[in-house]
Design a protein around this motif. Sequence first.
Motif, PDB file in Angstrom:
ATOM      1  N   LEU A 394       0.810  -1.216   0.000  1.00 55.79           N
ATOM      2  CA  LEU A 394       0.000   0.000   0.000  1.00 55.79           C
ATOM      3  C   LEU A 394       0.849   1.273   0.000  1.00 55.79           C
ATOM      4  N   THR A 395       2.153   1.144   0.188  1.00 51.33           N
ATOM      5  CA  THR A 395       3.011   2.302   0.435  1.00 51.33           C
ATOM      6  C   THR A 395       3.564   2.898  -0.858  1.00 51.33           C
ATOM      7  N   PRO A 396       3.340   4.209  -1.092  1.00 52.49           N
ATOM      8  CA  PRO A 396       3.957   4.871  -2.255  1.00 52.49           C
ATOM      9  C   PRO A 396       5.478   4.953  -2.078  1.00 52.49           C
ATOM     10  N   PRO A 397       6.257   5.061  -3.145  1.00 56.99           N
ATOM     11  CA  PRO A 397       5.788   5.095  -4.546  1.00 56.99           C
ATOM     12  C   PRO A 397       5.779   3.734  -5.226  1.00 56.99           C
ATOM     13  N   PHE A 398       6.204   2.659  -4.507  1.00 60.76           N
ATOM     14  CA  PHE A 398       6.393   1.371  -5.168  1.00 60.76           C
ATOM     15  C   PHE A 398       5.296   0.358  -4.888  1.00 60.76           C
ATOM     16  N   GLY A 399       4.338   0.682  -4.013  1.00 59.28           N
ATOM     17  CA  GLY A 399       3.361  -0.308  -3.588  1.00 59.28           C
ATOM     18  C   GLY A 399       2.670  -1.012  -4.750  1.00 59.28           C
ATOM     19  N   PHE A 400       2.696  -2.345  -4.719  1.00 61.91           N
ATOM     20  CA  PHE A 400       2.087  -3.156  -5.780  1.00 61.91           C
ATOM     21  C   PHE A 400       0.630  -2.762  -6.034  1.00 61.91           C
ATOM     22  N   ALA A 401      -0.121  -2.604  -4.953  1.00 62.52           N
ATOM     23  CA  ALA A 401      -1.553  -2.354  -5.087  1.00 62.52           C
ATOM     24  C   ALA A 401      -1.830  -1.076  -5.863  1.00 62.52           C
ATOM     25  N   LEU A 402      -0.962  -0.095  -5.743  1.00 67.55           N
ATOM     26  CA  LEU A 402      -1.189   1.201  -6.377  1.00 67.55           C
ATOM     27  C   LEU A 402      -1.093   1.098  -7.895  1.00 67.55           C
ATOM     28  N   PHE A 403      -0.153   0.295  -8.376  1.00 70.24           N
ATOM     29  CA  PHE A 403       0.001   0.152  -9.825  1.00 70.24           C
ATOM     30  C   PHE A 403      -1.137  -0.689 -10.413  1.00 70.24           C
ATOM     31  N   ILE A 423      -1.757   7.749   1.502  1.00 70.71           N
ATOM     32  CA  ILE A 423      -0.776   8.151   2.522  1.00 70.71           C
ATOM     33  C   ILE A 423      -1.362   8.136   3.940  1.00 70.71           C
ATOM     34  N   PRO A 424      -2.562   8.707   4.185  1.00 73.10           N
ATOM     35  CA  PRO A 424      -3.119   8.612   5.549  1.00 73.10           C
ATOM     36  C   PRO A 424      -3.371   7.163   5.979  1.00 73.10           C
ATOM     37  N   LEU A 425      -3.707   6.304   5.030  1.00 70.71           N
ATOM     38  CA  LEU A 425      -3.976   4.908   5.361  1.00 70.71           C
ATOM     39  C   LEU A 425      -2.695   4.177   5.750  1.00 70.71           C
ATOM     40  N   VAL A 426      -1.583   4.528   5.109  1.00 66.99           N
ATOM     41  CA  VAL A 426      -0.296   3.937   5.477  1.00 66.99           C
ATOM     42  C   VAL A 426       0.068   4.325   6.911  1.00 66.99           C
TER      43      VAL A 426
END
Length: 453
Positions: A394-403, A423-426
């Motif tokens: 879930l963590t930017p910038p590399f989080g799998f889920a985001l892509f 970001i607030p969720l992380v």
Amino acid sequence: MILVDYLPHLMLIVLALLLMSGFPVGAILAGVGVGFGLLGVVIGEYPVQSLFLIPSKIYMSIGENLTYPAVPMLLFMGVALEVSGAARELLLCLQRILGRAPGSMCVSVILIGLLLAPLAGVIGASVATIAAAALPTMMAQRYRPEVASGVIAAAGTLGVIAPPAIMLFFLSDAMELTIGSMFLAPILPILCLAGAFICYFIVIDVLRPRSGAAAMPSENGRSILIYLIRSLVLPVGLIALVLGSIVAGWVSPTESAAVGAIGGGAMIFLYRGFDLALLRQALVRTMVITGMVFFVVLGAGIFSLVFRFYGGDDIAIGLFEDLSIGDFGVLAVVLIILFVLGFFIDWIEITLVSLPILYPAISQLDFSAYVGSEQLARLWIGALVALVLQTSFLTPPFGFALFFLKGAAPDSIRMAQIYRGVIPLVAIQLLMIAAVLLFPALVTILPKAVLGI
């Protein structure tokens, strides 16, 4: 020969380089294992007879594991619930129950994630399942892109570690735990996280109300009782039956998963009519995901056979002994390593390759006095590993889920909006990990109460 002492290190370096090549992970694992086995034969350090153990290892990786047969059936259950449209109907039903309460759609998506994402198997399928069911409806109801993307990413990743998630099957095997205890361990932290996420999205919806929100879908002309049975009771009941029977020990995981698979197939016919094309679609998708998962299992089995022959298990132990940082320091380093790995590889490779490499060092840790017993300590560490991996996805910038979310979202939703949404969720995730570290009872209370361990 001095070279032999460095062979396991070279295996890890070659593996890391090849993983960045984009080739299938299972093929890379098997290739590195066989390649270094042949290298050992050439230099006289790996007996030729040991090469004949590879077919046996391939069979033992899956054929003699009593829990792995449950995996494809649980995957089919999840795929069938998505293909049948049960996921979308359940989402709309939950929102209808919640009515016009603030953040009702966000609350529904979080609940959907807990119910359906565990059956999707891998992080990409999990996020894609939630996005397909929820994103069009959320955008139609005027939710801001940051909010919509944030709640979908949170629900998709949260479901990956919620029972009966496939990840927990492999994690229990890696940590030498029973399926039932591993299912129970993360439940309380997951519920706490879900509650925190729900509160956050409710506050956001109150502070920044949506303008011109579309009306909620209606179900005119239907009996509300029939609607609730069809859209809520049946899918939730099926999942509860599968999960409850495994935890209670009434039947084996394989038998419980078989019931889930039959129920999932029946859902296709119930929701979409006698459509064999949809059933075939669900079966094909299940075979693709299952093939990918077990290809990695087979490759990891071959890699570990050669890696351990060269003394690879001693690498992690020696590394942490040299650091002299104590048990909590070792645990912190292990969790940080897994967190970083979660940026680049999925949980399948981590639980089948990285965790077994680190497990010899983990097994040396003594948290019995802190947690209550050696078995509870392993459960606690297993739950921490699951939470850390979920946070990594879930963590930017590399989080799998985001892509994966960006791939499933319309072009109008930018990557920067997705980053702002998560970001607030992380931050909430990190607070939950800290709470579990400080208060192990969050993990151990349910296994102790239900299983008496």
